[in-house]
Write a protein that holds these residues in place. Structure first.
Motif, PDB file in Angstrom:
ATOM      1  N   GLU A 240       0.839  -1.193   0.000  1.00  0.00           N
ATOM      2  CA  GLU A 240       0.000   0.000   0.000  1.00  0.00           C
ATOM      3  C   GLU A 240       0.872   1.240   0.000  1.00  0.00           C
ATOM      4  O   GLU A 240       1.824   1.346   0.774  1.00  0.00           O
ATOM      5  CB  GLU A 240      -0.882  -0.023   1.242  1.00  0.00           C
ATOM      6  N   MET A 253      -2.791  -0.163  -4.081  1.00  0.00           N
ATOM      7  CA  MET A 253      -3.575  -0.965  -3.163  1.00  0.00           C
ATOM      8  C   MET A 253      -2.859  -2.286  -2.865  1.00  0.00           C
ATOM      9  O   MET A 253      -2.275  -2.905  -3.753  1.00  0.00           O
ATOM     10  CB  MET A 253      -4.956  -1.244  -3.748  1.00  0.00           C
ATOM     11  N   TYR A 268     -10.567  -2.877  -0.431  1.00  0.00           N
ATOM     12  CA  TYR A 268     -10.790  -1.455  -0.185  1.00  0.00           C
ATOM     13  C   TYR A 268     -12.132  -0.984  -0.735  1.00  0.00           C
ATOM     14  O   TYR A 268     -12.694  -1.581  -1.650  1.00  0.00           O
ATOM     15  CB  TYR A 268      -9.712  -0.619  -0.887  1.00  0.00           C
ATOM     16  N   ILE A 279     -10.439   6.578   1.538  1.00  0.00           N
ATOM     17  CA  ILE A 279      -9.965   5.242   1.216  1.00  0.00           C
ATOM     18  C   ILE A 279     -10.145   4.395   2.470  1.00  0.00           C
ATOM     19  O   ILE A 279      -9.520   4.656   3.500  1.00  0.00           O
ATOM     20  CB  ILE A 279      -8.486   5.250   0.810  1.00  0.00           C
ATOM     21  N   ARG A 281      -9.659   0.781   4.067  1.00  0.00           N
ATOM     22  CA  ARG A 281      -9.045  -0.539   3.941  1.00  0.00           C
ATOM     23  C   ARG A 281      -9.757  -1.514   4.876  1.00  0.00           C
ATOM     24  O   ARG A 281      -9.889  -1.242   6.064  1.00  0.00           O
ATOM     25  CB  ARG A 281      -7.563  -0.476   4.299  1.00  0.00           C
TER      26      ARG A 281
END
Length: 289
Positions: A240, A253, A268, A279, A281
Protein backbone atom coordinates in the motif's frame (compact mmCIF):
# COMPACT_ATOMS: atom_id res chain seq x y z
CA UNK A 1 -12.75 -1.65 15.28
CA UNK A 2 -15.54 -1.78 12.70
CA UNK A 3 -18.49 -3.61 14.26
CA UNK A 4 -20.68 -3.77 11.17
CA UNK A 5 -18.68 -6.56 9.49
CA UNK A 6 -17.68 -9.50 11.64
CA UNK A 7 -13.94 -10.21 11.69
CA UNK A 8 -13.12 -7.17 9.52
CA UNK A 9 -11.24 -4.10 10.68
CA UNK A 10 -11.71 -0.85 8.75
CA UNK A 11 -8.99 1.81 8.52
CA UNK A 12 -9.85 5.12 6.84
CA UNK A 13 -7.50 7.49 5.01
CA UNK A 14 -8.76 10.92 3.93
CA UNK A 15 -7.28 13.04 1.11
CA UNK A 16 -8.41 16.36 -0.38
CA UNK A 17 -9.62 16.28 -3.98
CA UNK A 18 -7.54 19.32 -4.91
CA UNK A 19 -8.49 21.63 -7.77
CA UNK A 20 -10.65 19.08 -9.59
CA UNK A 21 -14.17 19.22 -8.22
CA UNK A 22 -16.50 16.24 -8.27
CA UNK A 23 -20.21 16.91 -8.75
CA UNK A 24 -21.57 13.54 -7.56
CA UNK A 25 -20.21 11.18 -4.96
CA UNK A 26 -19.14 7.68 -5.97
CA UNK A 27 -18.23 4.60 -3.92
CA UNK A 28 -16.00 1.94 -5.52
CA UNK A 29 -15.11 -1.52 -4.20
CA UNK A 30 -11.52 -2.45 -5.09
CA UNK A 31 -9.58 -5.70 -4.79
CA UNK A 32 -6.28 -6.71 -6.34
CA UNK A 33 -3.71 -9.49 -6.64
CA UNK A 34 -5.77 -12.43 -5.43
CA UNK A 35 -3.73 -15.01 -7.43
CA UNK A 36 -6.14 -17.91 -7.06
CA UNK A 37 -4.75 -21.39 -7.82
CA UNK A 38 -4.83 -24.80 -6.17
CA UNK A 39 -1.12 -25.02 -5.48
CA UNK A 40 0.98 -25.17 -2.36
CA UNK A 41 1.63 -22.03 -0.37
CA UNK A 42 4.85 -20.19 -1.13
CA UNK A 43 6.12 -18.61 2.09
CA UNK A 44 3.18 -16.35 3.11
CA UNK A 45 1.39 -16.59 -0.26
CA UNK A 46 -1.78 -18.65 0.14
CA UNK A 47 -3.11 -19.17 -3.37
CA UNK A 48 -5.92 -21.61 -2.62
CA UNK A 49 -7.62 -19.32 -0.07
CA UNK A 50 -8.21 -16.58 -2.63
CA UNK A 51 -11.65 -17.93 -3.52
CA UNK A 52 -12.83 -17.49 0.07
CA UNK A 53 -11.28 -14.03 0.17
CA UNK A 54 -13.10 -13.04 -3.03
CA UNK A 55 -16.37 -14.28 -1.54
CA UNK A 56 -15.82 -12.10 1.54
CA UNK A 57 -14.93 -9.10 -0.64
CA UNK A 58 -18.11 -9.44 -2.71
CA UNK A 59 -20.37 -9.97 0.30
CA UNK A 60 -18.92 -6.90 2.01
CA UNK A 61 -19.13 -4.75 -1.13
CA UNK A 62 -22.79 -5.72 -1.58
CA UNK A 63 -23.57 -4.57 1.97
CA UNK A 64 -21.79 -1.25 1.36
CA UNK A 65 -23.96 -0.29 -1.63
CA UNK A 66 -21.00 0.38 -3.93
CA UNK A 67 -21.58 1.95 -7.35
CA UNK A 68 -19.27 -0.60 -8.95
CA UNK A 69 -16.53 -3.10 -8.15
CA UNK A 70 -13.18 -3.50 -9.88
CA UNK A 71 -10.37 -6.01 -9.61
CA UNK A 72 -6.97 -4.51 -10.45
CA UNK A 73 -5.38 -7.66 -11.87
CA UNK A 74 -3.64 -10.93 -11.07
CA UNK A 75 -7.14 -12.27 -10.58
CA UNK A 76 -5.87 -15.84 -10.72
CA UNK A 77 -2.59 -17.72 -10.93
CA UNK A 78 -1.43 -21.06 -12.37
CA UNK A 79 -0.01 -24.43 -11.26
CA UNK A 80 3.69 -24.90 -10.58
CA UNK A 81 3.72 -26.84 -13.85
CA UNK A 82 1.60 -24.57 -16.09
CA UNK A 83 -1.54 -26.18 -17.46
CA UNK A 84 -3.99 -24.32 -19.68
CA UNK A 85 -7.12 -26.21 -18.59
CA UNK A 86 -6.52 -25.91 -14.86
CA UNK A 87 -5.71 -22.21 -15.28
CA UNK A 88 -9.00 -21.69 -17.10
CA UNK A 89 -10.74 -23.50 -14.25
CA UNK A 90 -9.20 -21.13 -11.71
CA UNK A 91 -10.33 -18.18 -13.80
CA UNK A 92 -13.89 -19.53 -14.10
CA UNK A 93 -14.16 -20.17 -10.35
CA UNK A 94 -13.00 -16.67 -9.47
CA UNK A 95 -15.28 -15.09 -12.06
CA UNK A 96 -18.22 -17.05 -10.66
CA UNK A 97 -17.61 -15.50 -7.22
CA UNK A 98 -16.98 -12.02 -8.59
CA UNK A 99 -20.21 -12.22 -10.60
CA UNK A 100 -22.18 -12.27 -7.34
CA UNK A 101 -21.47 -8.57 -6.88
CA UNK A 102 -24.85 -6.84 -7.23
CA UNK A 103 -23.84 -4.07 -9.61
CA UNK A 104 -21.47 -3.25 -12.47
CA UNK A 105 -18.10 -4.97 -12.21
CA UNK A 106 -14.86 -4.54 -14.09
CA UNK A 107 -11.51 -6.22 -14.67
CA UNK A 108 -8.06 -4.69 -15.07
CA UNK A 109 -5.52 -7.09 -16.61
CA UNK A 110 -2.51 -8.14 -14.55
CA UNK A 111 0.60 -9.97 -15.66
CA UNK A 112 -0.41 -13.23 -13.94
CA UNK A 113 -3.69 -13.17 -15.84
CA UNK A 114 -1.65 -13.90 -18.98
CA UNK A 115 0.59 -16.72 -17.77
CA UNK A 116 -0.56 -20.01 -19.29
CA UNK A 117 -3.59 -18.51 -21.05
CA UNK A 118 -3.73 -15.68 -23.60
CA UNK A 119 -5.21 -12.24 -23.18
CA UNK A 120 -8.08 -13.15 -25.49
CA UNK A 121 -8.88 -16.24 -23.38
CA UNK A 122 -9.02 -14.13 -20.22
CA UNK A 123 -11.24 -11.50 -21.84
CA UNK A 124 -13.60 -14.06 -23.37
CA UNK A 125 -14.27 -15.73 -20.00
CA UNK A 126 -14.73 -12.61 -17.86
CA UNK A 127 -17.21 -9.75 -17.87
CA UNK A 128 -16.53 -6.06 -17.55
CA UNK A 129 -20.01 -4.54 -17.54
CA UNK A 130 -21.00 -2.99 -20.86
CA UNK A 131 -17.50 -3.40 -22.33
CA UNK A 132 -16.51 -5.16 -25.55
CA UNK A 133 -14.26 -8.12 -24.76
CA UNK A 134 -11.70 -7.75 -27.55
CA UNK A 135 -9.15 -5.57 -25.73
CA UNK A 136 -7.87 -4.94 -22.24
CA UNK A 137 -8.34 -1.16 -22.06
CA UNK A 138 -11.61 0.74 -22.06
CA UNK A 139 -13.48 3.60 -20.38
CA UNK A 140 -16.88 4.27 -18.85
CA UNK A 141 -18.69 7.27 -17.37
CA UNK A 142 -20.52 7.14 -14.03
CA UNK A 143 -21.67 9.77 -11.53
CA UNK A 144 -20.13 12.68 -13.47
CA UNK A 145 -16.73 10.94 -13.60
CA UNK A 146 -14.86 9.21 -16.41
CA UNK A 147 -12.98 6.04 -15.52
CA UNK A 148 -10.15 4.76 -17.72
CA UNK A 149 -8.98 1.16 -17.31
CA UNK A 150 -5.53 0.72 -18.86
CA UNK A 151 -3.61 -2.33 -20.06
CA UNK A 152 0.21 -2.33 -19.92
CA UNK A 153 0.56 -6.01 -20.76
CA UNK A 154 2.40 -5.42 -24.05
CA UNK A 155 6.01 -5.59 -25.16
CA UNK A 156 7.82 -2.59 -26.66
CA UNK A 157 6.51 -3.56 -30.13
CA UNK A 158 2.87 -3.56 -29.02
CA UNK A 159 2.48 -7.34 -28.93
CA UNK A 160 0.33 -8.88 -26.20
CA UNK A 161 2.26 -10.36 -23.31
CA UNK A 162 1.94 -14.15 -22.99
CA UNK A 163 4.39 -15.36 -20.42
CA UNK A 164 4.47 -19.07 -21.12
CA UNK A 165 5.74 -18.06 -24.56
CA UNK A 166 8.59 -16.02 -23.09
CA UNK A 167 7.18 -12.55 -22.39
CA UNK A 168 9.08 -10.39 -19.90
CA UNK A 169 6.79 -9.40 -17.02
CA UNK A 170 9.31 -6.79 -15.89
CA UNK A 171 8.99 -4.87 -19.17
CA UNK A 172 5.32 -3.84 -19.49
CA UNK A 173 4.48 -1.11 -22.00
CA UNK A 174 1.50 1.06 -22.86
CA UNK A 175 1.76 0.93 -26.67
CA UNK A 176 1.38 3.99 -28.96
CA UNK A 177 -2.15 3.06 -30.06
CA UNK A 178 -3.35 2.89 -26.46
CA UNK A 179 -1.49 6.09 -25.56
CA UNK A 180 -3.32 7.97 -28.33
CA UNK A 181 -6.59 6.46 -27.10
CA UNK A 182 -5.81 7.75 -23.59
CA UNK A 183 -5.23 11.26 -24.93
CA UNK A 184 -8.50 11.15 -26.88
CA UNK A 185 -10.47 9.89 -23.89
CA UNK A 186 -9.11 12.62 -21.65
CA UNK A 187 -9.61 15.36 -24.23
CA UNK A 188 -13.23 14.37 -24.85
CA UNK A 189 -14.20 13.91 -21.22
CA UNK A 190 -16.54 16.53 -19.74
CA UNK A 191 -15.73 15.11 -16.29
CA UNK A 192 -12.78 14.64 -13.94
CA UNK A 193 -11.07 11.31 -14.64
CA UNK A 194 -9.84 8.37 -12.57
CA UNK A 195 -7.38 5.85 -14.02
CA UNK A 196 -7.05 2.17 -13.08
CA UNK A 197 -3.99 0.15 -14.09
CA UNK A 198 -2.34 -2.98 -12.70
CA UNK A 199 1.24 -1.65 -12.89
CA UNK A 200 2.49 1.55 -11.21
CA UNK A 201 3.10 4.63 -13.36
CA UNK A 202 6.19 5.62 -11.36
CA UNK A 203 9.53 3.93 -10.82
CA UNK A 204 9.27 1.00 -8.42
CA UNK A 205 11.99 -1.62 -7.99
CA UNK A 206 11.91 -4.17 -5.16
CA UNK A 207 14.17 -7.15 -4.42
CA UNK A 208 15.87 -6.68 -7.77
CA UNK A 209 12.61 -6.81 -9.75
CA UNK A 210 11.13 -3.97 -11.81
CA UNK A 211 7.39 -3.43 -11.38
CA UNK A 212 6.60 -0.16 -13.19
CA UNK A 213 5.42 0.51 -16.72
CA UNK A 214 8.56 0.88 -18.84
CA UNK A 215 7.27 4.02 -20.60
CA UNK A 216 5.53 5.41 -17.53
CA UNK A 217 6.89 8.90 -18.10
CA UNK A 218 5.08 9.15 -21.46
CA UNK A 219 1.84 7.94 -19.93
CA UNK A 220 2.12 10.34 -17.01
CA UNK A 221 2.86 13.23 -19.39
CA UNK A 222 -0.41 12.53 -21.20
CA UNK A 223 -2.36 12.40 -17.94
CA UNK A 224 -0.79 15.60 -16.64
CA UNK A 225 -1.28 17.50 -19.90
CA UNK A 226 -5.03 16.90 -19.79
CA UNK A 227 -5.47 18.60 -16.41
CA UNK A 228 -8.41 16.25 -15.82
CA UNK A 229 -6.95 13.29 -13.91
CA UNK A 230 -7.77 13.16 -10.22
CA UNK A 231 -6.18 9.83 -9.32
CA UNK A 232 -4.38 6.75 -10.67
CA UNK A 233 -5.04 3.49 -8.81
CA UNK A 234 -2.85 0.39 -9.20
CA UNK A 235 -2.02 -2.99 -7.71
CA UNK A 236 0.91 -5.30 -8.62
CA UNK A 237 3.30 -4.20 -5.86
CA UNK A 238 1.62 -6.10 -3.00
CA UNK A 239 2.16 -2.95 -1.00
CA UNK A 240 0.00 0.00 0.00
CA UNK A 241 1.35 3.39 -0.99
CA UNK A 242 -0.28 6.82 -1.44
CA UNK A 243 1.49 9.84 -2.91
CA UNK A 244 1.02 12.75 -5.30
CA UNK A 245 2.95 13.68 -8.45
CA UNK A 246 2.20 16.91 -10.31
CA UNK A 247 -1.29 17.27 -8.80
CA UNK A 248 -2.34 13.66 -9.53
CA UNK A 249 -2.85 11.24 -6.64
CA UNK A 250 -1.27 7.79 -7.06
CA UNK A 251 -2.87 5.13 -4.88
CA UNK A 252 -1.31 1.65 -4.75
CA UNK A 253 -3.57 -0.97 -3.16
CA UNK A 254 -2.30 -3.95 -1.21
CA UNK A 255 -2.90 -7.54 -2.28
CA UNK A 256 -5.36 -10.20 -1.14
CA UNK A 257 -2.84 -13.02 -1.55
CA UNK A 258 -0.70 -13.05 1.58
CA UNK A 259 -1.89 -15.04 4.58
CA UNK A 260 -4.51 -17.75 4.96
CA UNK A 261 -8.17 -16.78 4.92
CA UNK A 262 -8.27 -16.98 8.72
CA UNK A 263 -5.13 -14.87 9.09
CA UNK A 264 -5.66 -12.11 6.56
CA UNK A 265 -7.73 -10.57 3.82
CA UNK A 266 -7.34 -7.10 2.34
CA UNK A 267 -9.55 -5.03 0.05
CA UNK A 268 -10.79 -1.45 -0.19
CA UNK A 269 -13.55 0.99 -0.89
CA UNK A 270 -12.72 4.32 -2.47
CA UNK A 271 -15.22 7.13 -1.97
CA UNK A 272 -14.97 10.18 -4.19
CA UNK A 273 -16.77 13.21 -2.78
CA UNK A 274 -16.88 16.84 -3.98
CA UNK A 275 -14.19 17.96 -1.53
CA UNK A 276 -12.48 14.80 -0.29
CA UNK A 277 -11.46 11.23 -1.01
CA UNK A 278 -11.97 8.44 1.51
CA UNK A 279 -9.97 5.24 1.22
CA UNK A 280 -11.25 2.52 3.53
CA UNK A 281 -9.05 -0.54 3.94
CA UNK A 282 -10.83 -3.69 5.11
CA UNK A 283 -8.59 -6.26 6.74
CA UNK A 284 -9.49 -9.66 8.05
CA UNK A 285 -8.79 -10.11 11.76
CA UNK A 286 -7.90 -13.48 13.26
CA UNK A 287 -11.06 -14.97 14.75
CA UNK A 288 -9.14 -15.92 17.90
CA UNK A 289 -8.15 -12.31 18.67
Amino acid sequence: MNTEFKFLKKTRFELPTGSLKIRESCRIAIATDSHYALKENLEDKCYSDALLKMKEFVETANQLDCDFAIHLGDFKDEDLVPNEQSTLGYLDNMESEFSKFEGPRFHCLGNHDLDSITKSQFLERTISSGVESDRGYYSFDLNSLRFLVLDANFDRNGNDHFFIAGGDWQQPYVPPEELEWIKDQLASSPYPCVVFIHHPLYAYVKNGHTYHVANHMKVRAALEASGKVLAVINGHMHEEMFHEINDIKYLAMNSMLEGTFIQRNCFYTLELHPDRIWIDRYERVNKLD
